[in-house]
Design an enzyme around this catalytic site. Structure first.
Site, PDB file in Angstrom:
ATOM      1  N   LYS A 208       0.842  -1.198   0.000  1.00 21.20           N
ATOM      2  CA  LYS A 208       0.000   0.000   0.000  1.00 21.20           C
ATOM      3  C   LYS A 208       0.880   1.252   0.000  1.00 21.20           C
ATOM      4  O   LYS A 208       0.682   2.170  -0.776  1.00 21.20           O
ATOM      5  CB  LYS A 208      -0.917  -0.042   1.232  1.00 21.20           C
ATOM      6  CG  LYS A 208      -1.875   1.105   1.326  1.00 21.20           C
ATOM      7  CD  LYS A 208      -2.828   0.915   2.508  1.00 21.20           C
ATOM      8  CE  LYS A 208      -3.613   2.195   2.743  1.00 21.20           C
ATOM      9  NZ  LYS A 208      -4.538   2.089   3.872  1.00 21.20           N
ATOM     10  N   GLU A 214      10.689  -4.586   4.388  1.00 21.22           N
ATOM     11  CA  GLU A 214      10.820  -5.988   3.987  1.00 21.22           C
ATOM     12  C   GLU A 214      10.465  -6.168   2.504  1.00 21.22           C
ATOM     13  O   GLU A 214      11.179  -6.832   1.738  1.00 21.22           O
ATOM     14  CB  GLU A 214       9.878  -6.873   4.816  1.00 21.22           C
ATOM     15  CG  GLU A 214      10.196  -6.926   6.292  1.00 21.22           C
ATOM     16  CD  GLU A 214       9.495  -5.850   7.115  1.00 21.22           C
ATOM     17  OE1 GLU A 214       9.212  -4.750   6.576  1.00 21.22           O
ATOM     18  OE2 GLU A 214       9.256  -6.094   8.305  1.00 21.22           O
ATOM     19  N   GLY A 268      -4.849  -1.980   5.129  1.00 25.55           N
ATOM     20  CA  GLY A 268      -4.039  -3.125   4.692  1.00 25.55           C
ATOM     21  C   GLY A 268      -4.671  -4.462   5.035  1.00 25.55           C
ATOM     22  O   GLY A 268      -4.777  -5.358   4.193  1.00 25.55           O
ATOM     23  N   ARG A 269      -5.120  -4.614   6.272  1.00 26.82           N
ATOM     24  CA  ARG A 269      -5.663  -5.914   6.696  1.00 26.82           C
ATOM     25  C   ARG A 269      -7.089  -6.148   6.197  1.00 26.82           C
ATOM     26  O   ARG A 269      -7.687  -7.174   6.490  1.00 26.82           O
ATOM     27  CB  ARG A 269      -5.558  -6.066   8.214  1.00 26.82           C
ATOM     28  CG  ARG A 269      -6.151  -4.930   9.009  1.00 26.82           C
ATOM     29  CD  ARG A 269      -5.678  -4.950  10.457  1.00 26.82           C
ATOM     30  NE  ARG A 269      -6.131  -3.777  11.195  1.00 26.82           N
ATOM     31  CZ  ARG A 269      -5.490  -2.616  11.221  1.00 26.82           C
ATOM     32  NH1 ARG A 269      -4.373  -2.455  10.529  1.00 26.82           N
ATOM     33  NH2 ARG A 269      -5.954  -1.614  11.936  1.00 26.82           N
ATOM     34  N   GLU A 354      -4.171  -6.490  15.212  1.00 25.57           N
ATOM     35  CA  GLU A 354      -3.697  -5.192  14.738  1.00 25.57           C
ATOM     36  C   GLU A 354      -4.838  -4.160  14.790  1.00 25.57           C
ATOM     37  O   GLU A 354      -4.608  -2.974  14.948  1.00 25.57           O
ATOM     38  CB  GLU A 354      -3.128  -5.299  13.307  1.00 25.57           C
ATOM     39  CG  GLU A 354      -2.216  -4.137  12.953  1.00 25.57           C
ATOM     40  CD  GLU A 354      -1.474  -4.319  11.626  1.00 25.57           C
ATOM     41  OE1 GLU A 354      -2.112  -4.208  10.575  1.00 25.57           O
ATOM     42  OE2 GLU A 354      -0.254  -4.560  11.644  1.00 25.57           O
ATOM     43  N   HIS A 385      -3.506 -33.055  19.139  1.00 27.58           N
ATOM     44  CA  HIS A 385      -2.359 -33.867  19.560  1.00 27.58           C
ATOM     45  C   HIS A 385      -1.212 -32.983  20.040  1.00 27.58           C
ATOM     46  O   HIS A 385      -0.074 -33.433  20.156  1.00 27.58           O
ATOM     47  CB  HIS A 385      -1.917 -34.781  18.417  1.00 27.58           C
ATOM     48  CG  HIS A 385      -3.020 -35.708  18.011  1.00 27.58           C
ATOM     49  ND1 HIS A 385      -3.253 -36.907  18.638  1.00 27.58           N
ATOM     50  CD2 HIS A 385      -4.009 -35.556  17.093  1.00 27.58           C
ATOM     51  CE1 HIS A 385      -4.319 -37.483  18.098  1.00 27.58           C
ATOM     52  NE2 HIS A 385      -4.796 -36.672  17.161  1.00 27.58           N
ATOM     53  N   LYS A 497       9.878  -0.109  14.087  1.00 28.46           N
ATOM     54  CA  LYS A 497      10.463   0.192  12.769  1.00 28.46           C
ATOM     55  C   LYS A 497      11.556   1.252  12.906  1.00 28.46           C
ATOM     56  O   LYS A 497      12.630   1.148  12.300  1.00 28.46           O
ATOM     57  CB  LYS A 497       9.372   0.721  11.821  1.00 28.46           C
ATOM     58  CG  LYS A 497       8.352  -0.310  11.388  1.00 28.46           C
ATOM     59  CD  LYS A 497       7.367   0.311  10.392  1.00 28.46           C
ATOM     60  CE  LYS A 497       6.215  -0.617  10.086  1.00 28.46           C
ATOM     61  NZ  LYS A 497       5.182  -0.024   9.235  1.00 28.46           N
TER      62      LYS A 497
END
Ligand code: F6P
Length: 532
Positions: A208, A214, A268-269, A354, A385, A497
């Protein structure tokens, strides 16, 4: 005048008093007392079935919870979101991911701009591009068709595409192979590139902001790798971008003709419905992608129209709120009994944590109550398990959302029956526990009384997946309203950041920064020595 903290509302106090009784209820006794309990506490919407009956709820609990939601003006706040009001106060933005899946006749004018025209124009471009890639008409620099698509993005620019492509894997068998690169860890990019042929690989750089560290690093490594095989003009055939930032895209070297835009009113999410969904459209084809949007739209309609008492996202939100505030639950387990939903818990982690991992109210005060719980989970039966022991006999109460599809996308019906039997059995065992028999040692006892909600769909399809994601989006929105927080910003990610950039400078040889604590200073020194 500032509005009162939520804990000062009489409707909150009424819930608090009611909870004193509710904490003493035994779920198994509620079932004995009310034979129609399952029918009373379950509902269907947008192709999903939700059974809330194994929760610490009675009719008057729902009356009190919905009264609290009304006191928080939930309906008015919901309508403000759909209308395009700037409800994301700290960023002064509208929140309109719902418009992305609305029918094309929908009209929404914001500051003189007809937004649906923009949305449809991008969908048309996605349709064209998707058809060209899938049919082999889009050619690489040596004239070969695309066989592999790599989405480079992180957070909302990764989890949505990766989760949905995994969930709809059977629909993607005719499309190219999909890869997802998010982590800045060089092991990830190396492992991904190793499998690929530059002639037949398409990279989607999804960001965005188009500044995320990254993503930009991985994108540069991919571009350098590509240029070891091809030339700069060939980039146009192998790199496309999805972003709100045309200038940054052009600066990176991607022709803005090859950019699929979205807008600042898409968080974004919440962006899988926008051009961020391009990898999904390529994987499953445009018709299926439109069904995915339609499934979400069906849930939007239900959320907007159903009374709060029969509203699936509202009930999911109220139930979670009820436990978090009045039962002291600190985490919430998502247990999909469907291998293809393996990434769904991770997706919901970003969506809910978030969005609602906040401690400041919309008016800037410190909250007076708990907010979002930790969301975690993995597919059943694997979890049984591993960590289900703690759910049954540990000391914490952890509400569970079980999610399953009645019909599988394979022919191994007996295996599917075993899967469903386990899913239903876990919900029953958690709720009922086991009455101790004479001579039973204490370590073989199950207290039960652990709450869960069961969500069922007929099959996992683009439509039902769309509805499922929209269900949780609206749950998240409702909880933000209940807690009086802004669910649409994420300032909490900024500090790390900034500090990472300072530390990076030191790892690159800048003078040591004396503001670090001794532990951090020591870590930097050790890494600097190792990387010399
Ligand atoms: O750092 C958090 C975040 O901003 C998320 O909210 C977002 O989904 C992710 O980073 C990626 O951001 P972008 O799409 O701008 O690269």
């Amino acid at each position: 005048m500032t509005s009162p903290q939520i804990s000062q509302l009489p409707e909150f106090t009424a819930l608090k008093q009611h909870a004193e009784q509710a904490r003493l209820w035994q779920l198994s006794q509620l079932f004995e007392k009310e034979p129609a309990r399952c029918a009373q506490f379950s509902l269907e919407a947008a192709g999903l079935y939700a059974d809330f009956s194994k929760n610490h709820l009675q009719r008057d609990t729902l009356t009190l919870l919905t009264a609290y939601a009304r006191a928080r003006k939930l309906e008015a706040q919901r309508d403000a979101m759909f209308r395009g009001d700037r409800i994301n106060l700290t960023e002064n933005r509208a929140v309109l991911h719902t418009l992305l899946r609305a029918p094309k006749e929908t009209r929404l004018i914001c500051e003189g701009q007809e937004l649906m025209v923009l949305v449809q124009a991008v969908l048309d471009r996605i349709e064209l591009f998707t058809a060209r890639v899938r049919s082999g008409d889009w050619k690489g620099y040596t004239g070969k068709a695309i066989t592999d698509v790599v989405n480079i993005g992180i957070g909302g620019s990764d989890l949505g595409p990766a989760m949905t492509c995994t969930a709809l894997r059977p629909y993607g068998l005719q499309g190219p192979r999909m890869h997802f690169l998010s982590n800045v860890d060089g092991h990830a990019v190396q492992a991904t590139l190793r499998e690929l042929d530059a002639q037949t690989t398409l990279f989607i750089i999804a960001s965005k902001s188009f500044t995320t560290q990254e993503t930009m690093m991985n994108a540069k490594v991919a571009r350098d790798w590509f240029l070891r095989h091809a030339t700069t003009p060939d980039i146009a055939k192998h790199f496309v971008a999805v972003s709100t930032q045309a200038e940054a895209v052009a600066a990176f070297g991607i022709d803005t003709e090859n950019m699929f835009p979205f807008w600042d009113w898409v968080g974004g999410r919440y962006s899988i419905w926008s051009a961020i969904g391009l990898p999904l459209a390529i994987a499953i084809g445009m018709e299926n992608f439109r069904s995915f949007l339609a499934g979400a739209y069906a849930m939007d309609r239900h959320f907007q129209e159903a009374p709060l008492e029969n509203n699936m996202p509202v009930l999911l939100a109220l139930t979670g709120f009820w436990y978090r505030e009045f039962f002291g639950t600190a985490s919430h387990l998502i247990a999909p009994y469907h291998q293809d939903l393996q990434m769904f818990p991770a997706y919901l982690q970003q969506l809910e944590m978030e969005s609602n991992g906040k401690q400041i109210t919309k008016e800037g005060q410190h909250v007076s109550t708990a907010t979002a719980p930790v969301i975690w989970g993995s597919v059943g039966t694997n979890g049984q398990h591993a960590y289900f022991q703690l759910l049954h006999q540990g000391t914490d109460r952890i509400p569970v959302d079980f999610i399953a599809a009645l019909k599988p996308a394979h022919e191994l019906i007996q295996q599917h029956k075993v899967l469903l039997a386990n899913c239903f059995a876990q919900a029953e065992a958690l709720m009922q526990g086991k009455v101790a028999e004479d001579g039973d040692p204490s370590y073989r006892r199950f207290s039960g009384n652990h709450p869960s909600t069961m969500l069922l769909m007929d099959e996992l399809t683009p439509t039902s997946l769309g509805a499922l994601i929209a269900l949780y989006e609206h749950k998240t929105f409702v909880q933000g309203v209940l807690w009086d927080i802004n669910s649409f910003d994420q300032w909490g990610v900024e500090l790390g950041k900034v500090l990472a950039n300072k530390i990076l400078a030191e790892l690159n040889g800048a003078a040591a920064n004396h503001s670090h604590d001794s532990s951090t200073a020591n870590l930097i020194a050790r890494a600097s020595a190792a990387l010399k």
